[in-house]
Design a protein around this motif. Structure first.
Motif, mmCIF file in Angstrom:
data_model
loop_
_atom_site.group_PDB
_atom_site.id
_atom_site.type_symbol
_atom_site.label_atom_id
_atom_site.label_comp_id
_atom_site.label_asym_id
_atom_site.label_seq_id
_atom_site.Cartn_x
_atom_site.Cartn_y
_atom_site.Cartn_z
ATOM 1 N N LEU A 60 27.827 49.681 23.679
ATOM 2 C CA LEU A 60 29.462 50.131 23.577
ATOM 3 C C LEU A 60 29.640 50.596 24.784
ATOM 4 O O LEU A 60 28.799 51.643 25.164
ATOM 5 C CB LEU A 60 29.837 50.640 22.307
ATOM 6 C CG LEU A 60 31.093 51.142 22.472
ATOM 7 C CD1 LEU A 60 32.337 50.040 22.442
ATOM 8 C CD2 LEU A 60 31.396 52.207 21.375
ATOM 9 N N TYR A 61 30.419 50.102 25.584
ATOM 10 C CA TYR A 61 30.741 51.001 26.952
ATOM 11 C C TYR A 61 32.052 51.610 26.751
ATOM 12 O O TYR A 61 33.037 51.107 26.260
ATOM 13 C CB TYR A 61 30.942 50.056 28.089
ATOM 14 C CG TYR A 61 29.662 49.396 28.449
ATOM 15 C CD1 TYR A 61 28.816 50.003 29.499
ATOM 16 C CD2 TYR A 61 29.311 48.040 28.047
ATOM 17 C CE1 TYR A 61 27.612 49.063 30.064
ATOM 18 C CE2 TYR A 61 28.314 47.338 28.469
ATOM 19 C CZ TYR A 61 27.361 47.825 29.346
ATOM 20 O OH TYR A 61 26.118 47.032 29.618
ATOM 21 N N VAL A 62 32.029 52.945 27.155
ATOM 22 C CA VAL A 62 33.324 53.569 27.030
ATOM 23 C C VAL A 62 33.824 54.333 28.674
ATOM 24 O O VAL A 62 32.937 54.939 29.095
ATOM 25 C CB VAL A 62 33.219 54.997 26.161
ATOM 26 C CG1 VAL A 62 34.623 55.657 26.134
ATOM 27 C CG2 VAL A 62 32.762 54.605 24.802
ATOM 28 N N THR B 214 39.331 55.490 33.178
ATOM 29 C CA THR B 214 39.859 55.403 34.458
ATOM 30 C C THR B 214 41.213 55.841 34.756
ATOM 31 O O THR B 214 41.950 56.260 33.708
ATOM 32 C CB THR B 214 39.800 53.746 34.825
ATOM 33 O OG1 THR B 214 41.131 53.310 33.999
ATOM 34 C CG2 THR B 214 38.434 53.150 34.371
ATOM 35 N N PRO B 215 41.705 56.025 35.872
ATOM 36 C CA PRO B 215 43.183 56.170 36.062
ATOM 37 C C PRO B 215 44.074 55.311 35.261
ATOM 38 O O PRO B 215 45.377 55.679 35.187
ATOM 39 C CB PRO B 215 43.548 56.270 37.460
ATOM 40 C CG PRO B 215 42.104 56.266 38.041
ATOM 41 C CD PRO B 215 41.097 55.759 37.307
ATOM 42 N N TYR B 216 43.693 54.047 35.192
ATOM 43 C CA TYR B 216 44.772 53.167 34.505
ATOM 44 C C TYR B 216 44.713 53.236 32.864
ATOM 45 O O TYR B 216 45.266 52.650 32.295
ATOM 46 C CB TYR B 216 44.294 51.635 34.822
ATOM 47 C CG TYR B 216 43.660 51.874 36.258
ATOM 48 C CD1 TYR B 216 44.427 52.164 37.167
ATOM 49 C CD2 TYR B 216 42.578 51.087 36.477
ATOM 50 C CE1 TYR B 216 44.014 52.253 38.703
ATOM 51 C CE2 TYR B 216 42.040 50.925 37.786
ATOM 52 C CZ TYR B 216 42.837 51.520 39.019
ATOM 53 O OH TYR B 216 42.029 51.372 40.351
ATOM 54 N N GLY B 217 43.646 53.771 32.250
ATOM 55 C CA GLY B 217 43.514 54.018 30.879
ATOM 56 C C GLY B 217 41.907 53.743 30.720
ATOM 57 O O GLY B 217 41.293 53.967 31.627
ATOM 58 N N THR B 218 41.527 53.665 29.384
ATOM 59 C CA THR B 218 40.132 53.926 28.926
ATOM 60 C C THR B 218 39.807 52.388 28.397
ATOM 61 O O THR B 218 40.605 51.896 27.484
ATOM 62 C CB THR B 218 39.786 55.081 27.960
ATOM 63 O OG1 THR B 218 40.134 56.157 28.487
ATOM 64 C CG2 THR B 218 38.348 54.973 27.522
ATOM 65 N N LEU B 219 38.777 51.973 28.789
ATOM 66 C CA LEU B 219 38.271 50.675 28.494
ATOM 67 C C LEU B 219 37.024 50.709 27.228
ATOM 68 O O LEU B 219 36.367 51.512 27.484
ATOM 69 C CB LEU B 219 37.561 49.784 29.645
ATOM 70 C CG LEU B 219 36.839 48.511 29.331
ATOM 71 C CD1 LEU B 219 37.803 47.544 28.576
ATOM 72 C CD2 LEU B 219 36.173 48.004 30.681
ATOM 73 N N LEU B 220 37.303 50.130 26.201
ATOM 74 C CA LEU B 220 36.115 50.127 25.301
ATOM 75 C C LEU B 220 35.440 48.626 25.333
ATOM 76 O O LEU B 220 36.462 47.758 25.044
ATOM 77 C CB LEU B 220 36.592 50.661 23.653
ATOM 78 C CG LEU B 220 37.268 51.759 23.619
ATOM 79 C CD1 LEU B 220 37.734 51.947 22.340
ATOM 80 C CD2 LEU B 220 36.320 53.075 24.365
ATOM 81 N N LEU B 221 34.406 48.520 25.824
ATOM 82 C CA LEU B 221 33.773 47.208 26.052
ATOM 83 C C LEU B 221 32.699 47.063 24.832
ATOM 84 O O LEU B 221 31.561 47.830 25.186
ATOM 85 C CB LEU B 221 33.367 46.949 27.375
ATOM 86 C CG LEU B 221 33.138 45.819 27.753
ATOM 87 C CD1 LEU B 221 33.826 44.541 27.176
ATOM 88 C CD2 LEU B 221 32.516 45.478 29.122
#
Length: 418
Positions: A385-387, A390-397
């Motif tokens: 799980l990558y958390v 960023t300035p655009y929002g947060t990505l949970l992958l």
């Protein structure tokens, strides 16, 4: 009048020496005094060449030396030496003679003169911007300060526009790419976003492969950010892919460990911000690889001897393949985060890898993470799980094994800007 051949040879040697020193200066790292000393030596060679060459004897030979002279003055200006007017005058002497220059050379010389002058003016604008932002006691209104900083920037925009106009008349694709990228940069600084992005997208689709890696890295990062802030994820992802590939190439073609870490530090945000745009555009695998590229370059390099693609290695000549395998094994046994002096194995491996990249079809050899590098880390009951904020929002992958453990599967969630 004609010039004796011995004089012309002497002038050519001075001009070539100046060119070589100027290019070497770019590899000197952050030692400002050493770089100034090198450029001052290059300047003296330019001046020697110009005492021999004259526009009245050989206009083209003189123009080459005069361009070198202007370029060195512009580089010294970036290090706080000299005056922008010296650069402008050196370039203007070429522009003034454009009617007399042979048509096959005219576009190159005039475009370069405008481009160098634009770069010098842009540097002056950047310095004014820094000085105005650093001055806490300024009594000027904010609008006046902005105007004083934007005046040379607007002049730089005019110079780069002229440079691109002339470059498009010639056959030098690298010069076309350089002048396009420079104009894009100054338009974005002036806040003319729509025009800058239109030019940037044109560069992306038609010219970026002609540009040097540093230009592709800087341009792709800026254009990707501009598209991402407008939530234009497809164009943002396309620009970020260009920047990521260039950043990897810049990192791996730096021979020394210290230089690699400096490059890695300068691009520390790129991989995370690019990953968000890539995931938002639907490229979840690209997002994972982007995050991995920014996470553990040196660790991955050390484990490469155990995970090298045999098919890829078979395409490499035996002597280089054997040397590369030996070097990766030696690196895996050396101290982590050591300097070149403590662990010369990093430099050795990079020299060998660079030789492999010179082979046709191997330009990007061992420069980026691959899915096969990550697959062993994903266990059936233990996904990754990558958390990624960023300035655009947060990505949970989320990355997990597919059926049979053959293919990775991805899931992601975008959290809006906090």
């Amino acid at each position: 009048p004609t010039m004796p051949s011995s004089h012309n040879s002497k002038a050519m040697i001075h001009t070539n020496l100046a060119t070589a020193i100027t290019r070497y200066h770019n590899l000197m790292g952050s030692d400002k005094e050493e770089r100034i000393q090198a450029l001052e030596e290059a300047l003296s060679h330019c001046e020697e060449a110009l005492t021999i060459r004259s526009p009245d004897i050989s206009l083209v030979d003189w123009a080459y030396s005069q361009l070198n002279f202007a370029q060195v003055l512009a580089l010294l200006l970036t290090l706080g030496q000299g005056d922008v007017r010296e650069v402008e005058e050196a370039c203007q002497s070429i522009v003034d003679r454009q009617a007399s220059i042979d048509s096959s050379d005219k576009a190159h010389f005039v475009a370069m003169a405008f481009d160098i002058r634009g770069s010098a003016l842009q540097n002056s604008a950047d310095k004014l911007s820094v000085e105005s932002s650093d001055s806490s006691l300024s009594l000027e209104p904010a609008s006046a300060t902005l105007a004083s900083g934007q005046l040379p920037l607007a002049q730089a925009c005019k110079e780069f526009t002229n440079a691109l106009t002339w470059a498009l008349k010639g056959q030098n694709n690298q010069l076309k790419a350089r002048t396009t990228a420079n104009l894009f940069s100054v338009l974005s600084k002036l806040g003319v976003e729509d025009q800058a992005m239109s030019l940037g997208d044109h560069f992306l689709h038609n010219m970026q492969h002609h540009a040097v890696p540093l230009t592709r890295y800087e341009y792709g990062s800026k254009l990707g950010y501009m598209h991402a802030m407008k939530k234009e994820w497809g164009p943002a992802a396309a620009a970020y892919r260009v920047a990521l590939a260039a950043a990897n190439l810049l990192y791996h073609t730096n021979i020394g460990a210290a230089e690699q870490r400096q490059q890695s530090e300068s691009s520390r945000y790129l991989c995370r911000w690019a990953a968000y745009a890539l995931a938002a555009s639907g490229d979840t695998e690209g997002a994972m690889l982007s995050l991995e590229d920014g996470r553990a370059k040196e660790l991955r390099l050390r484990s490469m001897s155990a995970s090298m693609d045999e098919e890829m290695l078979r395409a490499i000549p035996e002597n280089l393949r054997s040397a590369y395998q030996s070097a990766t094994e030696a690196l895996s046994r050396s101290p982590l985060l050591a300097s070149d002096a403590e662990a010369p194995t990093t430099r050795t491996l990079n020299i060998i890898a660079d030789a492999i990249r010179e082979l046709p079809g191997h330009r990007n050899f061992a420069t980026a993470a691959k899915v096969s590098d990550i697959t062993p880390a994903v266990e059936d009951d233990w996904p990754l799980l990558y958390v990624n904020p960023t300035p655009y929002g947060t990505l949970l992958l989320l990355v997990r094994n597919g059926e049979g453990g053959q293919q990775l599967q991805y899931g992601y969630h975008l959290i809006g800007e906090l």
